[in-house]
Design an enzyme around this catalytic site. Structure first.
Site, PDB file in Angstrom:
ATOM      1  N   SER A   1       0.806  -1.225   0.000  1.00  0.00           N
ATOM      2  CA  SER A   1       0.000   0.000   0.000  1.00  0.00           C
ATOM      3  C   SER A   1       0.843   1.282   0.000  1.00  0.00           C
ATOM      4  O   SER A   1       1.892   1.351   0.644  1.00  0.00           O
ATOM      5  CB  SER A   1      -0.891   0.000   1.238  1.00  0.00           C
ATOM      6  OG  SER A   1      -1.501   1.253   1.379  1.00  0.00           O
TER       7      SER A   1
ATOM      8  N   ASP B   1     -13.200   6.972  -0.594  1.00  0.00           N
ATOM      9  CA  ASP B   1     -12.836   6.656  -1.987  1.00  0.00           C
ATOM     10  C   ASP B   1     -13.649   7.566  -2.908  1.00  0.00           C
ATOM     11  O   ASP B   1     -13.118   8.160  -3.851  1.00  0.00           O
ATOM     12  CB  ASP B   1     -13.197   5.203  -2.330  1.00  0.00           C
ATOM     13  CG  ASP B   1     -12.252   4.206  -1.686  1.00  0.00           C
ATOM     14  OD1 ASP B   1     -11.083   4.564  -1.466  1.00  0.00           O
ATOM     15  OD2 ASP B   1     -12.690   3.075  -1.401  1.00  0.00           O
TER      16      ASP B   1
ATOM     17  N   GLY C   1      -6.071   7.511 -12.039  1.00  0.00           N
ATOM     18  CA  GLY C   1      -6.648   7.429 -10.693  1.00  0.00           C
ATOM     19  C   GLY C   1      -5.730   7.836  -9.551  1.00  0.00           C
ATOM     20  O   GLY C   1      -6.096   7.647  -8.389  1.00  0.00           O
TER      21      GLY C   1
ATOM     22  N   SER D   1      -0.580   4.048   1.104  1.00  0.00           N
ATOM     23  CA  SER D   1      -1.235   4.895   2.117  1.00  0.00           C
ATOM     24  C   SER D   1      -0.291   5.336   3.244  1.00  0.00           C
ATOM     25  O   SER D   1      -0.329   6.513   3.620  1.00  0.00           O
ATOM     26  CB  SER D   1      -2.462   4.193   2.692  1.00  0.00           C
ATOM     27  OG  SER D   1      -3.452   4.120   1.695  1.00  0.00           O
TER      28      SER D   1
ATOM     29  N   GLY E   1     -17.625  -1.194 -16.259  1.00  0.00           N
ATOM     30  CA  GLY E   1     -17.378  -2.087 -15.129  1.00  0.00           C
ATOM     31  C   GLY E   1     -18.525  -2.026 -14.133  1.00  0.00           C
ATOM     32  O   GLY E   1     -19.291  -1.049 -14.117  1.00  0.00           O
TER      33      GLY E   1
ATOM     34  N   GLY F   1     -18.017  -3.479 -10.632  1.00  0.00           N
ATOM     35  CA  GLY F   1     -17.475  -4.000  -9.372  1.00  0.00           C
ATOM     36  C   GLY F   1     -17.770  -3.009  -8.251  1.00  0.00           C
ATOM     37  O   GLY F   1     -18.649  -2.144  -8.377  1.00  0.00           O
ATOM     38  N   GLY F   2     -17.001  -3.113  -7.164  1.00  0.00           N
ATOM     39  CA  GLY F   2     -17.208  -2.257  -6.001  1.00  0.00           C
ATOM     40  C   GLY F   2     -17.023  -0.780  -6.327  1.00  0.00           C
ATOM     41  O   GLY F   2     -17.795   0.072  -5.877  1.00  0.00           O
TER      42      GLY F   2
ATOM     43  N   LYS G   1     -14.125  -4.075   2.923  1.00  0.00           N
ATOM     44  CA  LYS G   1     -14.917  -2.837   2.904  1.00  0.00           C
ATOM     45  C   LYS G   1     -16.402  -3.046   3.208  1.00  0.00           C
ATOM     46  O   LYS G   1     -17.085  -2.108   3.597  1.00  0.00           O
ATOM     47  CB  LYS G   1     -14.765  -2.130   1.548  1.00  0.00           C
ATOM     48  CG  LYS G   1     -13.380  -1.547   1.336  1.00  0.00           C
ATOM     49  CD  LYS G   1     -13.305  -0.759   0.049  1.00  0.00           C
ATOM     50  CE  LYS G   1     -11.878  -0.351  -0.239  1.00  0.00           C
ATOM     51  NZ  LYS G   1     -11.760   0.514  -1.420  1.00  0.00           N
TER      52      LYS G   1
HETATM   53  P1  ATR Z   1     -13.354  -3.122  -7.962  1.00  0.00           P
HETATM   54  O1  ATR Z   1     -13.905  -3.436  -6.595  1.00  0.00           O
HETATM   55  O2  ATR Z   1     -12.008  -2.464  -7.956  1.00  0.00           O
HETATM   56  O3  ATR Z   1     -14.327  -2.382  -8.803  1.00  0.00           O
HETATM   57  P2  ATR Z   1     -13.957  -5.786  -8.897  1.00  0.00           P
HETATM   58  O4  ATR Z   1     -15.127  -5.797  -8.000  1.00  0.00           O
HETATM   59  O5  ATR Z   1     -13.045  -6.963  -8.886  1.00  0.00           O
HETATM   60  O6  ATR Z   1     -13.041  -4.535  -8.656  1.00  0.00           O
HETATM   61  O7  ATR Z   1     -14.482  -5.533 -10.392  1.00  0.00           O
HETATM   62  C1  ATR Z   1     -13.697  -5.725 -11.511  1.00  0.00           C
HETATM   63  C2  ATR Z   1     -14.430  -5.252 -12.764  1.00  0.00           C
HETATM   64  O8  ATR Z   1     -13.568  -5.459 -13.886  1.00  0.00           O
HETATM   65  C3  ATR Z   1     -15.723  -5.992 -13.062  1.00  0.00           C
HETATM   66  O9  ATR Z   1     -16.612  -5.110 -13.676  1.00  0.00           O
HETATM   67  C4  ATR Z   1     -15.244  -7.063 -14.044  1.00  0.00           C
HETATM   68  O10 ATR Z   1     -16.241  -7.558 -14.920  1.00  0.00           O
HETATM   69  P3  ATR Z   1     -17.143  -8.836 -14.499  1.00  0.00           P
HETATM   70  O11 ATR Z   1     -18.106  -8.335 -13.479  1.00  0.00           O
HETATM   71  O12 ATR Z   1     -17.803  -9.259 -15.758  1.00  0.00           O
HETATM   72  O13 ATR Z   1     -16.178  -9.863 -13.962  1.00  0.00           O
HETATM   73  C5  ATR Z   1     -14.245  -6.263 -14.834  1.00  0.00           C
HETATM   74  N1  ATR Z   1     -13.288  -7.102 -15.547  1.00  0.00           N
HETATM   75  C6  ATR Z   1     -12.182  -7.704 -15.041  1.00  0.00           C
HETATM   76  N2  ATR Z   1     -11.533  -8.398 -16.006  1.00  0.00           N
HETATM   77  C7  ATR Z   1     -12.244  -8.226 -17.158  1.00  0.00           C
HETATM   78  C8  ATR Z   1     -12.071  -8.670 -18.514  1.00  0.00           C
HETATM   79  N3  ATR Z   1     -11.036  -9.423 -18.884  1.00  0.00           N
HETATM   80  N4  ATR Z   1     -13.000  -8.297 -19.418  1.00  0.00           N
HETATM   81  C9  ATR Z   1     -14.049  -7.523 -19.064  1.00  0.00           C
HETATM   82  N5  ATR Z   1     -14.249  -7.061 -17.807  1.00  0.00           N
HETATM   83  C10 ATR Z   1     -13.370  -7.411 -16.860  1.00  0.00           C
END
Ligand code: ATR
Length: 290
Positions: free
Chosen positions: A20, A107, A250, A22, A131, A133-134, A71
């Site tokens: 990290s 964040d 970022g 941080s 995307g 994800g979180g 988290k």
């Molecule tokens: P974070 O919390 O940082 O947002 P995460 O929850 O692991 O990270 O989310 C990763 C994102 O990257 C998701 O949207 C994931 O898509 P999926 O939900 O379909 O898995 C996306 N992602 C990671 N690798 C990918 C790839 N090779 N192609 C397309 N999307 C990808």
């Protein structure tokens, strides 16, 4: 730094934590501001988060940051939670209050602060989030909260985009978030967009990867914001720039989530000239030469 009997301790709980940045950011802030606070990392296993938070309180720890994968789990160990963090469902900062800690999501405060600084508006804006994800979840809340006009949320796994859209739209009483499959990006109405890249595609060492490789897509993007900062200029950013848009990484988001936490813990305002100074030493520490 002079650690003595009056030093207040803060730290990061997560797993892994040893890479990290941080501690560097917070300890540099303390050095510049002359505040007697030290910051380190604590590796905490899943299932141990609540115990760790209780122990931190008992040890008079001033505040904590929380990172992957805790988290969400940390919410169960809080005394209070900030409204936006509650809506997002993720907490990355704990601030000491009577009887425990209050949880915040800096964040998202950090992302917003960096956007304001770069003159990137959300109010009335057309947005594309790549995307689901979180990070995307928190950003979708921010966009809705700040009055974005329309937000297309695209993900490889469309069900995750749908779940976020439903949660945000329900919370905000609107239909501002529109979920889509990533492969359907050509169906997005041809307007001018702020595009926020939140997937892990393009992260070092896969520097040449990009979530959408079609140049035509980038003609709709006036501003691209990639939450990745390693590499410093991602392929996504290069494609945005090649199509005539502005592009950001970022690293400022990382800096400002720390600054926001630091301000909450120490009840201070970190002026821009101080955060700029920290940004310069952070880049140097990371070996970034731009
Ligand atoms: P974070 O919390 O940082 O947002 P995460 O929850 O692991 O990270 O989310 C990763 C994102 O990257 C998701 O949207 C994931 O898509 P999926 O939900 O379909 O898995 C996306 N992602 C990671 N690798 C990918 C790839 N090779 N192609 C397309 N999307 C990808």
């Amino acid at each position: 730094m002079n650690i003595d009997a009056k030093t207040r301790l803060c730290g990061l709980i997560g797993n892994p934590v040893e890479h990290s940045c941080s501690p560097f950011i917070h300890n540099t802030l303390s050095q510049i501001l002359g505040i007697n606070m030290a910051y380190t990392t604590f590796k905490v296993e899943k299932g141990e988060v609540e115990t760790a938070v209780k122990g931190a309180y008992a040890l008079n720890v001033l505040g904590m940051n929380v990172t992957v994968p805790h988290k969400q789990e940390v919410i169960g160990g809080l005394r209070e939670i900030d409204e936006l963090a509650k809506a997002i469902g993720a907490v990355n900062t704990l601030v000491r209050v009577d009887g425990g800690y209050k949880g915040y999501n800096t964040d998202i405060l950090g992302l917003y602060r960096s956007m304001v600084e770069e003159g990137i508006a959300l109010e009335g804006e057309n947005v594309i989030i790549l995307g689901a994800g979180g990070a995307a979840r928190a950003i979708a809340f921010l966009c809705a909260d700040k009055g974005a006009k329309r937000v297309y949320l695209l993900n490889r796994t469309v069900d995750k985009a749908k779940e976020i859209a439903q949660a945000v739209n329900h919370e905000c009483g609107s239909d501002v978030i529109v979920p889509m499959a990533m492969e359907d990006y050509k169906d997005i109405p041809k307007e001018s967009y702020l595009c926020i890249q939140t997937t892990s595609v393009g992260l070092h060492p896969n520097d040449e990867d990009v979530i959408i490789a079609d140049e035509a897509f980038y003609e709709m993007v006036h501003t691209g914001y990639d939450i990745i900062y390693n590499p410093y200029e991602t392929k996504f950013m290069k494609m945005v720039k090649a199509a005539g848009g502005r592009a950001f990484n970022g690293l400022k988001m990382l800096l400002y989530q720390a600054v926001a936490a630091y301000e909450l813990w120490n009840d201070v305002t970190v002026e821009k000239e101080v955060s700029d100074k920290v940004f310069e030493v952070l880049k140097k520490e990371m070996g970034i030469d731009d």
